[in-house]
Design a protein around this motif. Structure first.
Motif, short mmCIF file in Angstrom:
data_model
loop_
_atom_site.label_atom_id
_atom_site.label_comp_id
_atom_site.label_asym_id
_atom_site.label_seq_id
_atom_site.Cartn_x
_atom_site.Cartn_y
_atom_site.Cartn_z
N GLN A 160 0.75 -0.96 -0.56
CA GLN A 160 -0.15 -0.23 -0.03
C GLN A 160 0.62 1.14 0.26
O GLN A 160 0.66 2.29 -0.75
N PRO A 376 -9.51 -5.37 -0.35
CA PRO A 376 -9.54 -3.80 -0.32
C PRO A 376 -10.93 -3.15 1.22
O PRO A 376 -9.65 -2.02 2.11
N ILE A 377 -11.28 -4.51 2.11
CA ILE A 377 -11.82 -4.29 3.50
C ILE A 377 -10.01 -3.77 4.44
O ILE A 377 -9.70 -3.16 5.04
N GLN A 379 -6.95 -3.30 3.01
CA GLN A 379 -5.58 -2.94 2.33
C GLN A 379 -6.83 -1.01 3.44
O GLN A 379 -5.77 -0.25 3.64
N ARG A 380 -7.82 -1.38 3.12
CA ARG A 380 -8.43 0.26 3.83
C ARG A 380 -8.29 -0.04 5.02
O ARG A 380 -7.43 1.16 5.49
N GLU A 381 -7.95 -0.03 5.84
CA GLU A 381 -7.08 -1.03 7.52
C GLU A 381 -5.86 -0.71 7.59
O GLU A 381 -5.61 0.22 8.38
N LYS A 384 -4.90 3.29 7.08
CA LYS A 384 -5.29 3.99 7.81
C LYS A 384 -4.75 3.70 9.10
O LYS A 384 -4.20 4.66 9.74
N ARG A 404 -5.26 8.24 -6.33
CA ARG A 404 -5.63 6.72 -6.87
C ARG A 404 -3.43 6.89 -7.68
O ARG A 404 -3.41 7.67 -8.18
#
Length: 407
Positions: A160, A376-377, A379-381, A384, A404
């Motif tokens: 990421q 995706p979940i 990667q988002r966390e 953060k 992006r």
């Protein structure tokens, strides 16, 4: 070194095919591309970074040149021209270091033109200046537990941050290198890593002999890391080729680990080094506990795991008290596979949780290794967590304001 290029085009239908082609071709080794389709995100990024080259459409370039003024003179740029009109100009009418190429042409021809411009007489060899001087920060990821997802976290962080345009080095120090699942470790790669370890150990033995003889010793070995480094396309970062020589890996000492970290940090080629450790009391792990700027301990919220974590941290405290005190001052605690509510007390050494990552049910029966890098979940966390642990303290700086970026 690849040219670090910013692509600023408002049409995502133009951006996507170009980036896909770069990633799947030999140009991926020559161009490191960060792409923007939103004006505000592009302008914010350009206030914080100085890439080697900006390639963009007329509106994006004009807005940047007007905002940057004289500062734009130090960055080369290319206009993706559709009409052959005049070049955009900076504030005050200064033309800057720009030229134009046809926006619509075969992708190999377009990218060849970009590279040729970088090497042209106007610009010399274009490359991004170092983003920092001194040494690169090291994030050590450790856990008293086996199978807690530590390596999955480390690899997703590397990916990421690499996608956001940061230069990341992933150093896997496990006896069984999980990174081998994501790339075919060739005999050539094994030999390269073995040679690097030999060079590190030989330098240390030579230094010991010099010290005993009363001779002056250099602080750092003259070891060139470039030949031993490989690019990992799946994780968007650099790493050493995975080795399957278990005995050789087990013989890596605390001093060897510290020296590897120093060599990587002193190269000043990276924005962050992620060191993925093995067992809690292995010498390689102790070397990371000593050499890291920030330590992330991975925990699991179940009774047995919490008990084991406490036992191992107590052992580390009793056997290596000075190292333990130093490590605790830079430690952060992250709960993996977190379901929303903490059911068990944390080890007494942990003052509280600094982050949590979700449980991904689909990973329970993963049969395709790449899926571990594509949730995706998760990667988002991960993003953060990176902001909380790395960006807020100022260890790294990155911009991902909903746009992006591609490495």
């Amino acid at each position: 070194m690849p040219v670090r290029m910013v692509l600023a085009v408002q049409d995502s239908r133009y951006v996507e095919p170009l980036l896909d082609y770069v990633q799947g071709s030999s140009f991926g080794n020559m161009l490191h591309v960060t792409a923007f389709t939103r004006m505000d995100a592009f302008l914010q990024y350009m206030t914080e970074h100085k890439p080697g080259l900006v390639v963009g459409d007329r509106d994006m370039l004009q807005a940047w040149l007007e905002a940057a003024g004289g500062d734009a003179r130090h960055i080369a740029w290319l206009l993706l021209s559709e009409d052959g009109g005049a070049l955009p100009s900076a504030r005050g009418g200064e033309p800057g270091r720009g030229a134009a190429i046809a926006k619509y042409q075969p992708l190999p021809q377009l990218l060849e033109a970009v590279l040729a411009y970088c090497k042209g007489p106007l610009n010399g060899a274009v490359s991004e200046p170092k983003r920092h001087s001194g040494t690169t920060p090291v994030l050590g990821i450790a856990s008293p537990l086996g199978g807690c997802g530590k390596s999955t976290i480390a690899m997703n962080m590397a990916k990421q941050l690499g996608v956001l345009g940061l230069r990341v080095f992933y150093l896997n120090l496990e006896t069984a290198n999980t990174g081998a699942l994501f790339s075919s470790g060739t005999p050539e790669g094994e030999q390269r890593f073995s040679r690097l370890l030999y060079n590190v150990k030989a330098w240390q033995e030579e230094n010991i002999a010099k010290r005993q003889a009363g001779a002056q010793r250099p602080e750092m070995p003259d070891v060139e890391l470039g030949p031993f480094i490989v690019k990992h396309p799946g994780m968007k970062c650099d790493t050493f080729a995975p080795s399957q020589q278990v005995q050789e890996l087990m013989e890596i000492t605390e001093a060897d680990t510290g020296l590897l970290l120093k060599l990587l940090a002193a190269s000043d080629e990276y924005d962050l080094i992620i060191a993925d450790t093995g067992g809690c009391i292995e010498e390689r792990t102790l070397g990371v506990l000593e050499g890291a700027d920030l330590l992330m301990w991975v925990l699991l919220d179940d009774l047995v795991s919490m008990y084991k974590s406490g036992v191992w941290l107590n052992y580390l405290e009793s056997r290596h008290p000075e190292l333990f005190r130093n490590a605790m001052g830079k430690s952060r605690y992250v709960m993996n596979r977190f379901t929303g509510q903490l059911a068990n007390p944390l080890p007494r050494q942990a003052s509280g949780l600094d982050g949590a990552l979700p449980y991904i049910p689909s990973w329970k029966q993963v049969h395709q290794e790449d899926l571990l890098l594509c949730s995706p979940i998760f990667q988002r966390e991960i993003l953060k967590l990176c902001r909380a642990l790395l960006e807020k303290p100022g260890l790294v700086s990155f911009h991902a304001d909903g746009d992006r970026a591609y490495g």
